[in-house]
Design a protein around this motif. Structure first.
Motif, PDB file in Angstrom:
ATOM      1  N   TYR A  54     101.682  45.071  23.440  1.00 28.58           N
ATOM      2  CA  TYR A  54     100.741  44.820  24.519  1.00 28.58           C
ATOM      3  C   TYR A  54     101.396  44.340  25.960  1.00 28.58           C
ATOM      4  CZ  TYR A  54      96.992  44.820  20.960  1.00 28.58           C
ATOM      5  OH  TYR A  54      96.101  45.406  19.919  1.00 28.58           O
ATOM      6  N   ILE A  55     100.671  44.457  27.029  1.00 30.62           N
ATOM      7  CA  ILE A  55     101.144  44.212  28.337  1.00 30.62           C
ATOM      8  C   ILE A  55     100.437  43.207  28.789  1.00 30.62           C
ATOM      9  CG2 ILE A  55     101.795  44.993  30.747  1.00 30.62           C
ATOM     10  CD1 ILE A  55     103.424  46.227  28.509  1.00 30.62           C
ATOM     11  N   VAL A  56     100.898  41.810  29.362  1.00 31.15           N
ATOM     12  CA  VAL A  56     100.166  40.922  29.893  1.00 31.15           C
ATOM     13  C   VAL A  56     100.385  40.939  31.374  1.00 31.15           C
ATOM     14  CG1 VAL A  56      99.868  38.376  29.750  1.00 31.15           C
ATOM     15  CG2 VAL A  56     100.640  39.573  27.683  1.00 31.15           C
ATOM     16  N   ASP A  57      99.234  40.923  31.877  1.00 31.23           N
ATOM     17  CA  ASP A  57      99.261  41.230  33.475  1.00 31.23           C
ATOM     18  C   ASP A  57      99.297  39.760  34.123  1.00 31.23           C
ATOM     19  OD1 ASP A  57      96.787  40.006  33.380  1.00 31.23           O
ATOM     20  OD2 ASP A  57      95.396  41.850  33.894  1.00 31.23           O
ATOM     21  N   GLU A  58      99.543  39.519  35.330  1.00 31.59           N
ATOM     22  CA  GLU A  58      99.830  38.344  36.075  1.00 31.59           C
ATOM     23  C   GLU A  58      98.414  37.586  35.771  1.00 31.59           C
ATOM     24  OE1 GLU A  58      98.126  41.636  38.601  1.00 31.59           O
ATOM     25  OE2 GLU A  58      99.990  41.300  38.004  1.00 31.59           O
ATOM     26  N   LYS A  59      97.070  37.820  35.458  1.00 35.15           N
ATOM     27  CA  LYS A  59      96.155  36.822  35.335  1.00 35.15           C
ATOM     28  C   LYS A  59      96.221  36.444  33.813  1.00 35.15           C
ATOM     29  CE  LYS A  59      93.281  39.128  38.890  1.00 35.15           C
ATOM     30  NZ  LYS A  59      92.153  39.808  39.076  1.00 35.15           N
ATOM     31  N   GLY A  60      96.819  36.842  33.053  1.00 34.47           N
ATOM     32  CA  GLY A  60      97.213  36.802  31.546  1.00 34.47           C
ATOM     33  C   GLY A  60      96.152  37.507  30.535  1.00 34.47           C
ATOM     34  N   ASN A  61      95.756  38.755  31.216  1.00 30.66           N
ATOM     35  CA  ASN A  61      95.095  39.507  30.355  1.00 30.66           C
ATOM     36  C   ASN A  61      95.925  40.573  29.736  1.00 30.66           C
ATOM     37  OD1 ASN A  61      92.395  38.595  31.632  1.00 30.66           O
ATOM     38  ND2 ASN A  61      93.013  39.874  33.465  1.00 30.66           N
ATOM     39  N   LYS A  62      95.482  40.620  28.415  1.00 33.21           N
ATOM     40  CA  LYS A  62      96.418  41.713  27.348  1.00 33.21           C
ATOM     41  C   LYS A  62      95.831  43.144  27.759  1.00 33.21           C
ATOM     42  CE  LYS A  62      97.722  38.627  23.819  1.00 33.21           C
ATOM     43  NZ  LYS A  62      97.795  38.434  22.127  1.00 33.21           N
ATOM     44  N   HIS A  63      96.801  44.110  27.774  1.00 33.55           N
ATOM     45  CA  HIS A  63      96.326  45.495  27.887  1.00 33.55           C
ATOM     46  C   HIS A  63      97.163  46.348  26.929  1.00 33.55           C
ATOM     47  CE1 HIS A  63      94.139  44.829  31.584  1.00 33.55           C
ATOM     48  NE2 HIS A  63      95.280  44.064  32.117  1.00 33.55           N
ATOM     49  N   LYS A  64      96.651  47.030  25.843  1.00 36.63           N
ATOM     50  CA  LYS A  64      97.294  47.749  25.127  1.00 36.63           C
ATOM     51  C   LYS A  64      98.016  49.056  25.844  1.00 36.63           C
ATOM     52  CE  LYS A  64      96.955  49.639  20.575  1.00 36.63           C
ATOM     53  NZ  LYS A  64      96.719  48.989  19.517  1.00 36.63           N
ATOM     54  N   LEU A  65      99.340  49.197  25.463  1.00 36.35           N
ATOM     55  CA  LEU A  65     100.065  50.605  25.853  1.00 36.35           C
ATOM     56  C   LEU A  65      99.034  51.664  25.657  1.00 36.35           C
ATOM     57  CD1 LEU A  65     103.630  49.764  25.126  1.00 36.35           C
ATOM     58  CD2 LEU A  65     102.795  49.413  27.108  1.00 36.35           C
ATOM     59  N   ASN A  66      99.101  52.724  26.584  1.00 35.08           N
ATOM     60  CA  ASN A  66      98.525  53.933  26.403  1.00 35.08           C
ATOM     61  C   ASN A  66      99.562  55.029  26.207  1.00 35.08           C
ATOM     62  OD1 ASN A  66      95.965  52.918  27.127  1.00 35.08           O
ATOM     63  ND2 ASN A  66      96.415  53.199  29.426  1.00 35.08           N
ATOM     64  N   LYS A  67      99.089  56.044  25.367  1.00 33.43           N
ATOM     65  CA  LYS A  67     100.044  57.033  25.112  1.00 33.43           C
ATOM     66  C   LYS A  67      99.988  58.009  26.137  1.00 33.43           C
ATOM     67  CE  LYS A  67      99.422  57.439  19.969  1.00 33.43           C
ATOM     68  NZ  LYS A  67      99.037  58.239  18.966  1.00 33.43           N
ATOM     69  N   LYS A  68     101.263  58.658  26.171  1.00 34.04           N
ATOM     70  CA  LYS A  68     101.384  59.592  27.380  1.00 34.04           C
ATOM     71  C   LYS A  68     101.338  61.048  26.666  1.00 34.04           C
ATOM     72  CE  LYS A  68     103.368  56.959  31.223  1.00 34.04           C
ATOM     73  NZ  LYS A  68     104.715  57.043  32.215  1.00 34.04           N
ATOM     74  N   GLY A  69     100.509  61.952  27.317  1.00 33.45           N
ATOM     75  CA  GLY A  69     100.649  63.272  26.826  1.00 33.45           C
ATOM     76  C   GLY A  69     100.816  63.289  25.507  1.00 33.45           C
TER      77      GLY A  69
END
Length: 69
Positions: A54-69
């Protein structure tokens, strides 16, 4: 066959391939198969790891990585 045994056998075949004797056609086929098994296992491991990243943004929100292609 465990991954350690697979790697050990790949290395044995690689050493033999560098000798004057070389590899027999059966050993070449075995080497190619073992290499494919190893590559597939490494790819599966990497995909599994990335699916749980997961990527954590500057606000502390977790975002799952998205598949490319």
């Amino acid at each position: 066959m465990t991954m350690e045994e697979t790697i050990a056998r790949i290395n044995e075949l690689a050493k033999k391939a560098k000798t004057e004797e070389g590899l027999t056609p059966e050993e070449i086929t075995e080497r190619d198969h073992l290499r494919r098994v190893y590559i597939d296992a490494m790819k599966a491991s990497l995909v599994s790891q990335l699916e749980n990243t997961y990527i954590v943004d500057e606000k502390g929100n977790k975002h799952k990585l998205n598949k490319k292609g």
